[in-house]
Motif scaffolding. Structure first.
Motif, PDB file in Angstrom:
ATOM      1  N   LEU A 304      52.595  38.890  39.288  1.00 57.80           N
ATOM      2  CA  LEU A 304      51.660  39.697  40.061  1.00 57.80           C
ATOM      3  C   LEU A 304      50.760  38.759  40.850  1.00 57.80           C
ATOM      4  O   LEU A 304      50.118  37.880  40.266  1.00 57.80           O
ATOM      5  CB  LEU A 304      50.813  40.571  39.136  1.00 57.80           C
ATOM      6  N   PRO A 305      50.710  38.899  42.175  1.00 58.78           N
ATOM      7  CA  PRO A 305      49.864  37.986  42.960  1.00 58.78           C
ATOM      8  C   PRO A 305      48.391  38.208  42.642  1.00 58.78           C
ATOM      9  O   PRO A 305      47.985  39.291  42.202  1.00 58.78           O
ATOM     10  CB  PRO A 305      50.193  38.358  44.414  1.00 58.78           C
ATOM     11  N   ASP A 306      47.590  37.175  42.871  1.00 60.02           N
ATOM     12  CA  ASP A 306      46.152  37.304  42.665  1.00 60.02           C
ATOM     13  C   ASP A 306      45.624  38.434  43.551  1.00 60.02           C
ATOM     14  O   ASP A 306      45.877  38.461  44.761  1.00 60.02           O
ATOM     15  CB  ASP A 306      45.441  36.002  43.024  1.00 60.02           C
ATOM     16  N   CYS A 307      44.898  39.368  42.931  1.00 64.61           N
ATOM     17  CA  CYS A 307      44.403  40.517  43.687  1.00 64.61           C
ATOM     18  C   CYS A 307      43.269  41.176  42.933  1.00 64.61           C
ATOM     19  O   CYS A 307      43.045  40.927  41.749  1.00 64.61           O
ATOM     20  CB  CYS A 307      45.521  41.534  43.928  1.00 64.61           C
ATOM     21  N   SER A 308      42.566  42.036  43.641  1.00 62.82           N
ATOM     22  CA  SER A 308      41.570  42.916  43.031  1.00 62.82           C
ATOM     23  C   SER A 308      41.905  44.336  43.428  1.00 62.82           C
ATOM     24  O   SER A 308      42.417  44.589  44.526  1.00 62.82           O
ATOM     25  CB  SER A 308      40.156  42.556  43.489  1.00 62.82           C
ATOM     26  N   GLY A 309      41.620  45.280  42.520  1.00 58.01           N
ATOM     27  CA  GLY A 309      41.966  46.665  42.773  1.00 58.01           C
ATOM     28  C   GLY A 309      40.879  47.604  42.298  1.00 58.01           C
ATOM     29  O   GLY A 309      40.070  47.272  41.430  1.00 58.01           O
ATOM     30  N   VAL A 310      40.885  48.817  42.871  1.00 61.77           N
ATOM     31  CA  VAL A 310      39.867  49.803  42.528  1.00 61.77           C
ATOM     32  C   VAL A 310      40.437  51.205  42.656  1.00 61.77           C
ATOM     33  O   VAL A 310      41.306  51.459  43.489  1.00 61.77           O
ATOM     34  CB  VAL A 310      38.612  49.648  43.422  1.00 61.77           C
ATOM     35  N   ALA A 311      39.957  52.109  41.800  1.00 61.58           N
ATOM     36  CA  ALA A 311      40.280  53.531  41.884  1.00 61.58           C
ATOM     37  C   ALA A 311      38.991  54.291  42.171  1.00 61.58           C
ATOM     38  O   ALA A 311      37.973  54.071  41.494  1.00 61.58           O
ATOM     39  CB  ALA A 311      40.898  54.010  40.576  1.00 61.58           C
ATOM     40  N   LEU A 312      39.048  55.169  43.163  1.00 65.83           N
ATOM     41  CA  LEU A 312      37.863  55.917  43.597  1.00 65.83           C
ATOM     42  C   LEU A 312      38.184  57.405  43.590  1.00 65.83           C
ATOM     43  O   LEU A 312      39.204  57.836  44.143  1.00 65.83           O
ATOM     44  CB  LEU A 312      37.432  55.458  44.992  1.00 65.83           C
TER      45      LEU A 312
END
Length: 338
Positions: A304-312
């Motif tokens: 999994l590539p370096d990333c940031s994620g969010v659920a809104l």
């Protein structure tokens, strides 16, 4: 005679209920504003070249998170049950591992939870992942989205630890946090009996956050709460500057929790251990264990590539923008009219 009259009144009430149940929960004006919000969200990501994806609502695996429960169904001829997804996260991470680049999804998710003025079992979620973004960079993009779709003021940030110290006089990361929490919460008459029987730090923290701290946040000021305890961030990286905390944040606005985000965990082995810990907690709380999603683990092993994620939560965001106190008022058809 009075009994017959009572039956007649009940029949009339039932007929009235049935006659109105076909109508939408929201007004047509609200539904137009809902459509405008969805269009604006898509414009925002199109301008940033973030790809829209559409992953399955039904999956073969449930979440292990002790705070979430999937709705399940049985497909004719299938040996195992299928689960309506609480989030598109696992499928989206599989796409990220397959080389999708930054992606977002805008669609329905499902959670088996108590009905309330802020929760419908079926609701609309916006979830997105940005490659090579830190949690701080993603919070800035959320801030930009909020200002793009509304006249919300710029958000402020405060750490979870500082918030507890400021509002409750408790250090949630301290070795004696359980004792501090019991002492602080016992002063609230509605909580006193409960807290003295509880020795799980995370349950006490959740209780304090939901009943004492969240209601004190300024509803007119979008607020990011950052650096949650590591035990409350099953899918986030550990904070290298303080391993007691994780690179997780939540956004609060209008008296509601709107978003939950992570600087994403990419280590498959660590993810497996966290799934196991989740199941231990589920077992302790009397919930069924969930089979970990082996396809997510395989994707993490692939890379999994370096990333940031969010659920809104889109419905909740619309509630705030339209000053509505009940989620059914922003839905075409709430669960009682589905």
């Amino acid at each position: 005679m009075s009994t017959c009259h009572a039956f007649k009144s009940n029949d009339e009430a039932l007929t009235m209920q049935r006659s109105n149940a076909w109508q939408p929960s929201a007004t047509m004006d609200v539904l137009r504003q809902r459509a405008a919000l969805l269009a604006a969200i898509r414009e925002f990501f199109a301008a940033r070249d973030v790809l829209e994806v559409d992953t399955p609502l039904l999956g073969q695996f449930a979440v292990t998170d002790v705070h979430l429960d999937n709705l399940r169904t049985q497909i004719s001829g299938a040996a195992q049950p299928y689960f309506l997804q609480t989030s598109p996260e696992y499928a989206m991470k599989r796409l990220l591992s397959a080389g999708s680049g930054s992606i977002y999804q805008l669609g329905k998710v499902f959670r088996d939870d108590e009905l309330s003025s802020r929760h419908n079992p079926e609701f609309t979620m916006l979830e997105w992942y940005r490659l090579d973004f830190t949690a701080a960079q993603l919070m800035q993009e959320i801030n930009e989205l909020m200002q793009y779709v509304s006249d919300a003021p710029a958000a402020v940030s405060i750490s979870y630890q500082q918030l507890f110290i400021d509002q409750l006089g408790v250090d949630p990361l301290a070795d004696d946090a359980v004792g501090q929490l019991r002492d602080a919460l016992s002063s609230y008459s509605s909580l006193a009996d409960l807290v003295h029987r509880e020795d799980d730090r995370d349950l006490l923290l959740d209780l304090a956050m939901a009943t004492v701290i969240e209601p004190q946040l300024n509803p007119k000021q979008p607020t990011f709460v950052t650096h949650y305890p590591v035990s409350q961030a099953a899918l986030a990286q550990v904070n290298p500057e303080d391993p007691r905390t994780a690179l997780r944040f939540e956004l609060f606005y209008g008296g509601l929790e709107l978003a939950n985000g992570y600087q994403e965990l990419t280590d498959a082995g660590e993810q497996q251990l966290r799934f196991e810990r989740d199941n231990q907690r589920r077992n302790s709380s009397g919930k069924l264990k969930a089979v970990p999603d082996v396809r997510l683990l395989a994707a993490l092993e692939q890379g999994l590539p370096d990333c940031s994620g969010v659920a809104l939560g889109v419905d909740r965001l619309l509630m705030v923008l339209l000053n509505q106190s009940e989620i059914e008022k922003v839905l075409p058809f709430a669960i009682d009219r589905a």
